[in-house]
Scaffold this motif. Structure first.
Motif, PDB file in Angstrom:
ATOM      1  N   TYR A  38      33.645  50.243  30.936  1.00  0.00           N
ATOM      2  CA  TYR A  38      33.073  48.177  30.029  1.00  0.00           C
ATOM      3  C   TYR A  38      31.964  48.267  30.038  1.00  0.00           C
ATOM      4  O   TYR A  38      31.869  47.370  28.992  1.00  0.00           O
ATOM      5  CB  TYR A  38      32.883  47.964  31.728  1.00  0.00           C
ATOM      6  N   TYR A  71      31.527  42.255  38.789  1.00  0.00           N
ATOM      7  CA  TYR A  71      30.712  43.333  39.218  1.00  0.00           C
ATOM      8  C   TYR A  71      30.293  43.904  39.042  1.00  0.00           C
ATOM      9  O   TYR A  71      30.371  44.770  40.309  1.00  0.00           O
ATOM     10  CB  TYR A  71      32.062  44.273  37.256  1.00  0.00           C
ATOM     11  N   TRP A  88      38.075  45.102  44.128  1.00  0.00           N
ATOM     12  CA  TRP A  88      37.559  46.632  43.664  1.00  0.00           C
ATOM     13  C   TRP A  88      37.822  47.627  44.659  1.00  0.00           C
ATOM     14  O   TRP A  88      37.201  49.215  44.450  1.00  0.00           O
ATOM     15  CB  TRP A  88      36.254  46.296  43.466  1.00  0.00           C
ATOM     16  N   GLY A 109      39.472  49.604  37.375  1.00  0.00           N
ATOM     17  CA  GLY A 109      39.040  49.177  37.463  1.00  0.00           C
ATOM     18  C   GLY A 109      39.002  47.595  36.651  1.00  0.00           C
ATOM     19  O   GLY A 109      38.515  46.536  36.370  1.00  0.00           O
ATOM     20  N   HIS A 113      38.388  43.652  37.070  1.00  0.00           N
ATOM     21  CA  HIS A 113      37.879  43.244  36.636  1.00  0.00           C
ATOM     22  C   HIS A 113      38.386  42.066  35.507  1.00  0.00           C
ATOM     23  O   HIS A 113      38.049  41.084  36.194  1.00  0.00           O
ATOM     24  CB  HIS A 113      36.858  43.677  35.998  1.00  0.00           C
ATOM     25  N   ASP A 117      38.299  38.523  38.790  1.00  0.00           N
ATOM     26  CA  ASP A 117      36.177  38.213  38.489  1.00  0.00           C
ATOM     27  C   ASP A 117      36.669  37.801  36.940  1.00  0.00           C
ATOM     28  O   ASP A 117      36.376  36.783  36.907  1.00  0.00           O
ATOM     29  CB  ASP A 117      35.989  39.269  38.295  1.00  0.00           C
TER      30      ASP A 117
END
Length: 228
Positions: A38, A71, A88, A109, A113, A117
């Motif tokens: 990321y 995050y 998460w 992940g 995300h 997110d």
């Protein structure tokens, strides 16, 4: 398009946080694996902004920062002994499991995300900039293209070699069951739905909770241990 003149935290701020995490987390830690990939894509977004490749730099910065903040908030919650969002939790629960491969950590992940997110970050950005989701579509697409490159990087760097990854390998089936493109498209649809429901906070909250739970379930499947 309506744009807000509010001064926003720079992308450099979230990059600094990710670099700090990279410096302290063990390399094999599942959160560290996701954080590294990321960080790479966030640095790429920053370079694109500096190069003027986004139609509206302020909108791109807002979306990227609001996205990263979700995050980082999950990381902060876990570090303080609090429950991160459901999407998460699998990554934090399985981050040290010896039977989970680095590629699985990275994809779990990304699933959390992007699947959860990103939609909320679009809504956060619309509120910050006093605009509609349609006003952010160019920036969403631009960031999305970089996210596709993130998936490619993950596969290139973390995919086992052909001598390990066989058609019968369970990891092959996990990879075939998840798509970043589909997750990104679903995030855009979810963002538009949440924005449309903003004047019905109870319904919007239920929708967001359902999204969180569903994405968390997918993350748990992605982290199925494949070896002892």
């Amino acid at each position: 398009m309506a744009r807000c003149e509010q001064v926003l935290t720079s992308v450099d701020g979230v990059i600094s946080r990710m670099r700090d995490l990279d410096a302290v987390l063990p390399a094999r830690d599942g959160v560290a694996v996701f954080n590294r990939v990321y960080l790479t894509v966030t640095e790429a977004v920053d370079r694109h902004i500096d190069a003027g490749r986004f139609p509206d730099a302020r909108a791109a910065i807002t979306l990227d920062v609001r996205f990263a903040e979700r995050y980082l908030a999950a990381v902060d919650a876990a570090s303080r002994g609090r429950q991160p969002p459901a999407c998460w939790r699998p990554l934090f629960q399985y981050r040290r499991h010896p039977g989970v491969r680095p590629l699985q950590f990275a994809l779990a992940g990304v699933n959390a995300h992007i699947g959860h997110d990103l939609a909320l970050a679009v809504v956060d950005s619309c509120r910050t900039l006093a605009c509609e989701p349609a006003d952010l579509e160019d920036e969403f697409d631009g960031v999305g293209e970089l996210l596709v490159s993130l998936e490619e990087r993950i596969r290139e760097e973390l995919m086992p070699g052909p001598d390990v990854l066989r058609i019968t390998d369970p990891l092959t089936h996990l990879l075939g069951a998840w798509s970043l493109e589909r997750a990104r498209d679903a995030a855009w649809t979810a963002a538009r739905a949440l924005w449309a429901l903003r004047r019905l906070p109870d319904v919007a909250g239920e929708f967001a909770d359902s999204l969180d739970t569903t994405v968390g379930f997918a993350g748990r499947m992605l982290l199925t241990p494949l070896r002892d």
